[in-house]
Design an enzyme around this catalytic site. Structure first.
Site, PDB file in Angstrom:
ATOM      1  N   ASP A  58      33.522  38.849  10.147  1.00  0.00           N
ATOM      2  CA  ASP A  58      34.167  37.623   9.058  1.00  0.00           C
ATOM      3  C   ASP A  58      34.939  36.708   9.927  1.00  0.00           C
ATOM      4  O   ASP A  58      35.884  36.981  10.557  1.00  0.00           O
ATOM      5  CB  ASP A  58      35.070  38.482   7.922  1.00  0.00           C
ATOM      6  CG  ASP A  58      35.366  37.732   6.796  1.00  0.00           C
ATOM      7  OD1 ASP A  58      35.532  36.529   6.864  1.00  0.00           O
ATOM      8  OD2 ASP A  58      35.147  38.333   5.894  1.00  0.00           O
ATOM      9  N   SER A 108      34.064  33.340   1.737  1.00  0.00           N
ATOM     10  CA  SER A 108      33.352  34.735   2.234  1.00  0.00           C
ATOM     11  C   SER A 108      32.639  35.636   1.132  1.00  0.00           C
ATOM     12  O   SER A 108      32.028  36.169   1.280  1.00  0.00           O
ATOM     13  CB  SER A 108      34.387  35.814   2.841  1.00  0.00           C
ATOM     14  OG  SER A 108      35.080  35.440   4.032  1.00  0.00           O
ATOM     15  N   HIS A 169      36.803  44.204  -1.006  1.00  0.00           N
ATOM     16  CA  HIS A 169      36.977  42.739  -0.620  1.00  0.00           C
ATOM     17  C   HIS A 169      35.606  41.950  -0.737  1.00  0.00           C
ATOM     18  O   HIS A 169      34.633  42.702  -1.128  1.00  0.00           O
ATOM     19  CB  HIS A 169      37.500  42.842   0.830  1.00  0.00           C
ATOM     20  CG  HIS A 169      38.254  41.649   0.913  1.00  0.00           C
ATOM     21  ND1 HIS A 169      37.697  40.567   1.959  1.00  0.00           N
ATOM     22  CD2 HIS A 169      39.410  41.085   0.910  1.00  0.00           C
ATOM     23  CE1 HIS A 169      38.901  39.645   2.036  1.00  0.00           C
ATOM     24  NE2 HIS A 169      39.741  40.024   1.321  1.00  0.00           N
ATOM     25  N   THR A 171      33.279  40.547   1.383  1.00  0.00           N
ATOM     26  CA  THR A 171      31.984  40.932   2.014  1.00  0.00           C
ATOM     27  C   THR A 171      31.507  42.202   1.418  1.00  0.00           C
ATOM     28  O   THR A 171      30.225  42.275   1.061  1.00  0.00           O
ATOM     29  CB  THR A 171      32.337  41.093   3.583  1.00  0.00           C
ATOM     30  OG1 THR A 171      32.777  39.790   3.981  1.00  0.00           O
ATOM     31  CG2 THR A 171      31.050  41.534   4.442  1.00  0.00           C
ATOM     32  N   GLU A 305      31.437  45.587   8.517  1.00  0.00           N
ATOM     33  CA  GLU A 305      31.979  44.323   8.772  1.00  0.00           C
ATOM     34  C   GLU A 305      33.327  44.510   9.309  1.00  0.00           C
ATOM     35  O   GLU A 305      34.292  45.320   9.290  1.00  0.00           O
ATOM     36  CB  GLU A 305      32.603  44.077   7.230  1.00  0.00           C
ATOM     37  CG  GLU A 305      33.319  42.533   7.302  1.00  0.00           C
ATOM     38  CD  GLU A 305      34.239  42.369   6.011  1.00  0.00           C
ATOM     39  OE1 GLU A 305      34.568  41.325   5.786  1.00  0.00           O
ATOM     40  OE2 GLU A 305      34.692  43.363   5.177  1.00  0.00           O
ATOM     41  N   ASP A 310      38.807  37.392  10.583  1.00  0.00           N
ATOM     42  CA  ASP A 310      39.458  36.326   9.689  1.00  0.00           C
ATOM     43  C   ASP A 310      40.803  36.312   9.303  1.00  0.00           C
ATOM     44  O   ASP A 310      41.173  35.287   9.144  1.00  0.00           O
ATOM     45  CB  ASP A 310      38.410  36.402   8.310  1.00  0.00           C
ATOM     46  CG  ASP A 310      38.560  35.547   7.270  1.00  0.00           C
ATOM     47  OD1 ASP A 310      38.169  34.610   7.300  1.00  0.00           O
ATOM     48  OD2 ASP A 310      39.171  35.975   6.199  1.00  0.00           O
ATOM     49  N   HIS A 314      43.456  33.188   9.811  1.00  0.00           N
ATOM     50  CA  HIS A 314      44.040  32.616   8.775  1.00  0.00           C
ATOM     51  C   HIS A 314      45.492  32.534   8.909  1.00  0.00           C
ATOM     52  O   HIS A 314      46.226  31.719   8.636  1.00  0.00           O
ATOM     53  CB  HIS A 314      43.864  33.364   7.297  1.00  0.00           C
ATOM     54  CG  HIS A 314      42.592  32.986   6.634  1.00  0.00           C
ATOM     55  ND1 HIS A 314      42.192  31.765   6.296  1.00  0.00           N
ATOM     56  CD2 HIS A 314      41.492  34.016   6.106  1.00  0.00           C
ATOM     57  CE1 HIS A 314      40.827  31.593   5.849  1.00  0.00           C
ATOM     58  NE2 HIS A 314      40.715  32.793   5.591  1.00  0.00           N
ATOM     59  N   ASP A 351      29.812  35.066   8.414  1.00  0.00           N
ATOM     60  CA  ASP A 351      29.721  34.785   7.218  1.00  0.00           C
ATOM     61  C   ASP A 351      30.090  33.125   7.404  1.00  0.00           C
ATOM     62  O   ASP A 351      29.799  32.294   6.622  1.00  0.00           O
ATOM     63  CB  ASP A 351      30.767  35.344   6.185  1.00  0.00           C
ATOM     64  CG  ASP A 351      32.027  35.446   6.593  1.00  0.00           C
ATOM     65  OD1 ASP A 351      32.300  35.110   7.756  1.00  0.00           O
ATOM     66  OD2 ASP A 351      32.833  36.224   5.840  1.00  0.00           O
ATOM     67  N   HIS A 352      31.141  32.785   8.298  1.00  0.00           N
ATOM     68  CA  HIS A 352      31.530  31.493   8.344  1.00  0.00           C
ATOM     69  C   HIS A 352      32.223  31.424   9.670  1.00  0.00           C
ATOM     70  O   HIS A 352      32.607  32.290  10.347  1.00  0.00           O
ATOM     71  CB  HIS A 352      32.424  31.031   7.165  1.00  0.00           C
ATOM     72  CG  HIS A 352      33.540  31.725   7.031  1.00  0.00           C
ATOM     73  ND1 HIS A 352      34.673  31.748   7.686  1.00  0.00           N
ATOM     74  CD2 HIS A 352      33.811  32.806   5.929  1.00  0.00           C
ATOM     75  CE1 HIS A 352      35.536  32.775   7.268  1.00  0.00           C
ATOM     76  NE2 HIS A 352      35.009  33.422   6.009  1.00  0.00           N
TER      77      HIS A 352
END
Length: 496
Positions: A58, A108, A169, A171, A305, A310, A314, A351-352
Site C-alpha cells: 500500500d 486505496s 481496511h 485493501t 498487504e 502507506d 502519510h 495501489d498508488h
C-alpha cells in the site's frame, strides 16, 4: 596439496577481487549474465496456475521500491544501490495506471476494487462499480461487483487474506465487501440512516459475503466484538482463532482448516516497533497462511498487504515506511521458497504512490536516511536526501526552515521535511510497478489499467468469467470444497 579443482576455485576468487566496478569487465560480464537470464525468459511458462498470490504494498510507489532496495542492501552490509529485492528478481515488470473513475490521484479503496474486482471505481468505495456514490447507501444495491477471492472460492480453491492493517481496511475489504463508504468499518461507524436503509458494515460483510474464508490475519479486533465482550475462540472443528505470535506459531498447519488471527485492536504495530515476542511479523503470518492453504489440492488464492507502508508515508515517517517495505519483501521471498513458479503465479504491485522522493546528489553508499552532501544555496542549511512534496514534516523555526543538523533525522519517527504543510501527507498520482512470475506472468506487460491485473490472474488459474482456453483437467476438474465448520457459527460467535 592443492587439487586442480581447489586451484581453479582460488584463482576464481582472485579474479573476482580484481574485477571491481572500476573495471569494464565487471560491467560487461554482469550484463552478459543478465542477457542470458533474459533469453531464458523467452521460454514462456504457459502452465495453469494452481495457486495465486497477490502482494500489495500500500503506497509502494517506484521511489519507495528503490529506497527500500538501498535500505535492505545496507542492512545486509552493502552500499545498497546494487542490491536486489526479492521482487526485483521477478522476470516480468509492467506499469499500472492507478487513477480512480472520479480522481486523478486515487485512494486505496477505489484502487483495491480495480485490482481485486477487475473494474475501476470511485474514490472511497469498495466492491461496487462507479455507478455507486460514496456514502449514499441507496446506490449500493445493483452495483455490487465480486472479487477474484470469490472467483477462486467458487472454483474450489482455498482463499486467504493477510494484512498489517485492520482486516476491514480499504485493501482487504474490497475482496469481500460491497460498501459505498470505506470508513464503515463496523456498525458503530455508520450513520443511522444508512443502517436503517439496510446497508451493512464491512466487518459483518467479512463473515457473510464469502462463507468460509480459510485464512484471515491482521488487526481490527475491536471491530469484531460488541462493546465489553471478551475475545472468544473457535469451536473444535479444525478452526482456530489466535491473537498473538506464540499461538500462531504453535499451530499445526496440516491440522488447521480455518484460521482467524486478530493481532491488534486496530492496525498492527510498525515492524520497527513490533514486539518480537508477542507480535508476528508479516513474513511469519504469510508462511503460516500458505502452509494452511496448501492443504487444499485444488490450490489457493492469497492476498497479502503490506499496509503500513502507506501509513508511514502519510505520517511523514519515511523510516517506518521503508522498513515496512523491506519486511514485505522478506515475506515475498518466503512465499517464493514455499511455492514454485511451475504452478504458482505471484504478482507484486502497489495501489498508488506517495509524494515521497530522495535526491540531492548523494554519494554511493550514503545512508538512505542521511543528509545530502551539500547545503541549500538559498538558505545555507543542510537537508536530508529523503523529502516529501507535502505533509507534516513542514516546520519553520524563527520564520525559516528548520536546520536538520540540530535534530536526530535518523530517529525512527523523524518526520522528513516537506514543501507544503499538511496534517497528513498525500498519495501520488504516477503509475506503479507490477512485478510478476509464474504461469502466464508474461501477460502482465506494458502500461495497463490497474483493473487488468485480476483478469490476468483469473485467466492464468482458469477461474472467473474467461475459461474457454482451459484444457481438459483444468477448472472442469475442480469442485467446491466445503467444511463442516459453518460460517454462520463464526458469525454467531464474533458478531452476536
Amino acid at each position: 596439496v592443492l587439487t586442480k579443482t581447489k586451484t581453479k576455485y582460488f584463482l576464481g576468487l582472485i579474479l573476482v577481487s580484481f574485477k571491481t566496478e572500476k573495471s569494464p569487465a565487471f560491467w560487461n560480464d554482469r550484463a552478459q549474465e543478465t542477457l542470458k537470464e533474459a533469453l531464458n525468459t523467452q521460454v514462456l511458462n504457459k502452465n495453469t496456475a494452481k495457486n495465486l498470490i497477490l502482494f500489495l504494498g500500500d503506497g509502494m510507489g517506484v521511489p519507495t521500491v528503490t529506497a527500500a532496495r538501498i535500505l535492505k542492501g545496507q542492512l545486509n552490509g552493502q552500499s545498497g544501490e546494487e542490491y536486489q529485492l526479492e521482487m526485483d528478481k521477478f522476470p516480468f515488470v509492467s506499469l499500472s495506471k492507478t487513477y480512480n473513475t472520479d480522481a486523478q490521484v486515487p485512494d486505496s479503496a477505489g484502487t483495491a476494487t480495480a485490482y481485486l474486482c477487475g473494474v475501476k471505481a470511485n474514490e472511497g468505495t469498495v466492491g461496487v462499480s462507479a455507478a455507486a456514490v460514496r456514502s449514499q447507501c441507496n446506490t449500493t444495491k445493483g452495483n455490487e461487483v465480486t472479487s477474484i477471492l470469490k472467483w477462486a472460492k467458487d472454483a474450489g480453491k482455498s482463499v486467504g487474506i493477510v494484512t498489517t492493517t485492520r482486516i476491514n481496511h480499504a485493501t482487504p475489504s474490497a475482496a469481500y465487501a460491497h460498501s459505498v463508504d470505506r470508513d464503515w468499518y463496523s456498525d458503530n461507524e455508520m450513520p443511522s440512516e444508512a443502517l436503517q436503509a439496510g446497508c451493512k458494515d464491512i466487518a459483518r460483510q467479512l463473515f457473510e459475503n464469502i462463507p468460509n474464508i480459510d485464512v484471515i490475519m491482521g488487526g481490527g479486533r475491536k471491530y469484531m466484538f460488541p462493546k465489553n465482550m471478551s475475545d472468544v475462540d473457535y469451536p473444535d472443528q479444525g478452526g482456530h482463532y489466535v491473537w498473538n505470535k506464540q499461538q500462531l506459531l504453535s499451530l499445526n498447519p496440516k491440522k488447521t482448516n480455518y484460521l482467524l488471527g486478530l493481532f491488534g485492536p486496530v492496525d498492527l504495530p510498525y515492524d520497527l516497533e513490533r514486539n518480537a515476542d508477542s507480535d508476528p511479523s508479516l513474513t511469519q503470518m504469510v508462511e503460516v497462511a500458505i502452509r494452511v492453504l496448501q492443504n487444499n489440492p485444488n490450490g489457493f488464492y492469497l492476498l497479502v498487504e503490506g499496509g503500513r507502508i502507506d501509513h508511514g508515508h502519510h505520517e511523514g515517517k519515511a523510516k517506518q515506511a521503508l522498513y515496512e517495505a523491506v519486511e514485505m519483501d522478506r515475506a515475498i521471498g518466503r512465499a517464493g521458497f514455499l511455492t514454485t513458479t511451475h504452478d504458482t503465479l505471484t504478482v507484486v504491485t502497489a495501489d498508488h504512490s506517495h509524494v515521497f522522493t530522495f535526491g540531492g546528489y548523494t554519494r554511493r553508499g550514503n545512508t538512505i536516511f542521511g543528509l545530502a552532501p551539500m547545503v541549500s544555496d538559498v538558505d545555507q542549511k543542510p537537508f536530508t536526501s529523503i523529502l516529501y512534496g507535502n505533509g507534516p514534516g513542514y516546520k519553520l523555526v524563527g520564520g525559516a526552515r528548520e536546520n536538520v543538523s540540530t535534530v536526530d533525522f535518523a530517529e525512527n519517527n523523524y518526520k522528513a521535511q516537506s514543501a507544503v504543510p499538511l496534517t497528513s501527507e498525500t498519495h501520488g498520482g504516477e503509475d506503479v510497478a507490477v512485478f510478476s512470475k509464474g504461469p502466464l506472468a508474461h501477460l502482465l506487460h506494458g502500461v495497463r489499467e490497474q483493473n487488468f491485473i485480476p483478469h490476468v490472474m483469473a485467466y492464468a488459474a482458469c477461474i472467473g468469467q474467461n475459461r474457454k482456453h482451459c484444457v481438459s483437467g483444468g477448472t472442469a476438474a475442480l469442485r467446491p470444497v466445503f467444511s463442516s465448520m459453518a460460517a454462520v457459527l463464526t458469525v454467531t460467535l464474533l458478531l452476536c
